[in-house]
Scaffold this active site. Structure first.
Site, PDB file in Angstrom:
ATOM      1  CB  VAL A 144      29.755  35.690  35.483  1.00 24.02           C
ATOM      2  CG1 VAL A 144      28.644  36.721  35.297  1.00 24.02           C
ATOM      3  CG2 VAL A 144      29.189  34.283  35.316  1.00 24.02           C
ATOM      4  CD  GLU A 145      30.966  40.632  37.896  1.00 22.02           C
ATOM      5  OE1 GLU A 145      31.121  41.657  37.207  1.00 22.02           O
ATOM      6  OE2 GLU A 145      29.949  40.425  38.581  1.00 22.02           O
ATOM      7  CB  THR A 146      36.457  40.350  33.758  1.00 21.71           C
ATOM      8  OG1 THR A 146      37.158  39.363  34.537  1.00 21.71           O
ATOM      9  CG2 THR A 146      35.962  41.460  34.673  1.00 21.71           C
TER      10      THR A 146
END
Length: 362
Positions: A144-146
């Site tokens: 989700v983050e990167t």
């Protein structure tokens, strides 16, 4: 992590930092390269009395070289687009869990997640064994983050933090508190790079100053980042092992309980439920399964015997009927990474989707 925002810098005392962008070590703090001294179309903070006063105060608080702090912060640049990015969305846009989920639980991230898991299966298994955080939760966070390191941000961290520390938009409902938050993050960042002799103008991250595969803010890096591969360095940009262990350590520090589910399905008494009372605590686990049932929300399956507190989590679906789950303390722990129930459930469901795709591929 804005996240808090998400996002972290590792413990300064006695630790060495090595990152793909930050590992330009020197016996003393290196002068910035010519390319790093300017950002076209922006204003240097050397011309701002408030920024220079902050630099002097920081140097005293942290026992840093005041000339270095002033010179370094003075070369940070105002980024005009950053204040716009932190403003809340305009009113009138209804929350929609289905639309939110589709941004993250989708084929590109799932395929990238399978590759990431296959490449780092030993590190994920070790983190699960040592910290008790399931591999699919860690995989969900980094995805989700990167997108597993594909999108770690292109803003110079020092510019993003300085912009939000000294020019946080007044239109934001929490402008003063957020400005103070980013001043603390800027202090952590400058302390880190000064003590480790790294180029303060090299690290790139999100518009909020989050860095690495897991998008840790400087303060989170300072508190929770760990050396996952045992090489004596902490590299959240280039070392998946360090990033994996650090995400797991973050969750342990925020109350993760090994073996506890994140949430359960929930149904409602046809005679009606006391929704006002059930939703009042928001995502904070407050009710027992029995007390939820007494108020008309029946936790399904093994959740009926769950011994800890639960929260009735509502996820709106635009003009459609909302979705509901009964969130446990582990669900709440995920929201400490990003204070959103939508975020937490997207992390959970992306991790599950990657695990299923990986099992299918095998």
């Amino acid at each position: 992590m804005l996240k808090p925002l998400s996002l972290a810098l590792f413990l300064i005392a006695g630790s060495a930092l090595s990152t793909g962008a930050m590992a330009q070590k020197a016996s003393k703090n290196p002068p910035p390269s010519a390319a790093s001294r300017t950002v076209q179309g922006s204003t240097p903070y050397a011309q701002r009395p408030d920024a220079m006063q902050f630099a002097d105060d920081l140097a005293v608080r942290r026992d840093l070289d005041p000339e270095w702090v002033r010179a370094t912060l003075g070369q940070a640049r105002f980024l005009a687009q950053v204040p716009k990015l932190v403003l809340p969305p305009t009113q009138g846009t209804a929350k929609n869990w289905a639309a939110y989920k589709s941004r993250f639980v989708e084929p590109i991230r799932i395929r990238a997640g399978v590759r990431f898991w296959q490449k780092n299966s030993a590190a994920l298994a070790r983190a699960e064994r040592e910290y008790g955080v399931p591999a699919d939760i860690i995989v969900g966070i980094i995805g989700v983050e990167t997108i597993y390191g594909q999108q770690m941000g292109n803003f110079r961290v020092i510019d993003a933090l300085a912009t939000l520390a000294f020019d946080f938009p007044d239109a934001h409902p929490r402008a003063q508190a957020r400005s103070e938050f980013f001043r603390r993050e800027l202090e952590q960042f400058l302390s880190l790079v000064q003590r480790n002799g790294t180029d303060p103008f090299a690290p790139r991250g999100s518009y909020a100053g989050a860095m690495g595969l897991g998008q840790f803010m400087p303060s989170s890096w300072a508190r929770y980042a760990v050396d996952g591969n045992g090489d004596g360095q902490i590299d959240l940009f280039g070392s998946a092992e360090d990033a994996i262990a650090s995400v797991a350590n973050y969750f342990i520090a925020h109350g993760w309980t090994s073996g506890m589910p994140t949430h359960y399905a929930v149904s409602f008494d046809p005679a009606g439920a006391d929704m006002d009372t059930l939703l009042a605590p928001d995502i904070l686990p407050t009710f027992s399964a029995a007390s939820m049932a007494a108020k008309g929300a029946i936790v399904q399956g093994t959740g009926a015997q769950h011994s800890g507190p639960l929260a009735l989590v509502e996820l709106q679906n635009g003009d459609g009927a909302p979705s509901y789950v009964a969130g446990t303390e582990n669900f709440y722990a995920i929201t400490r990474y990003n204070w959103s129930s939508y975020y937490a459930l997207a992390v959970i469901e992306l991790g599950q989707a990657v695990a299923q795709a990986r099992a299918g591929a095998r």
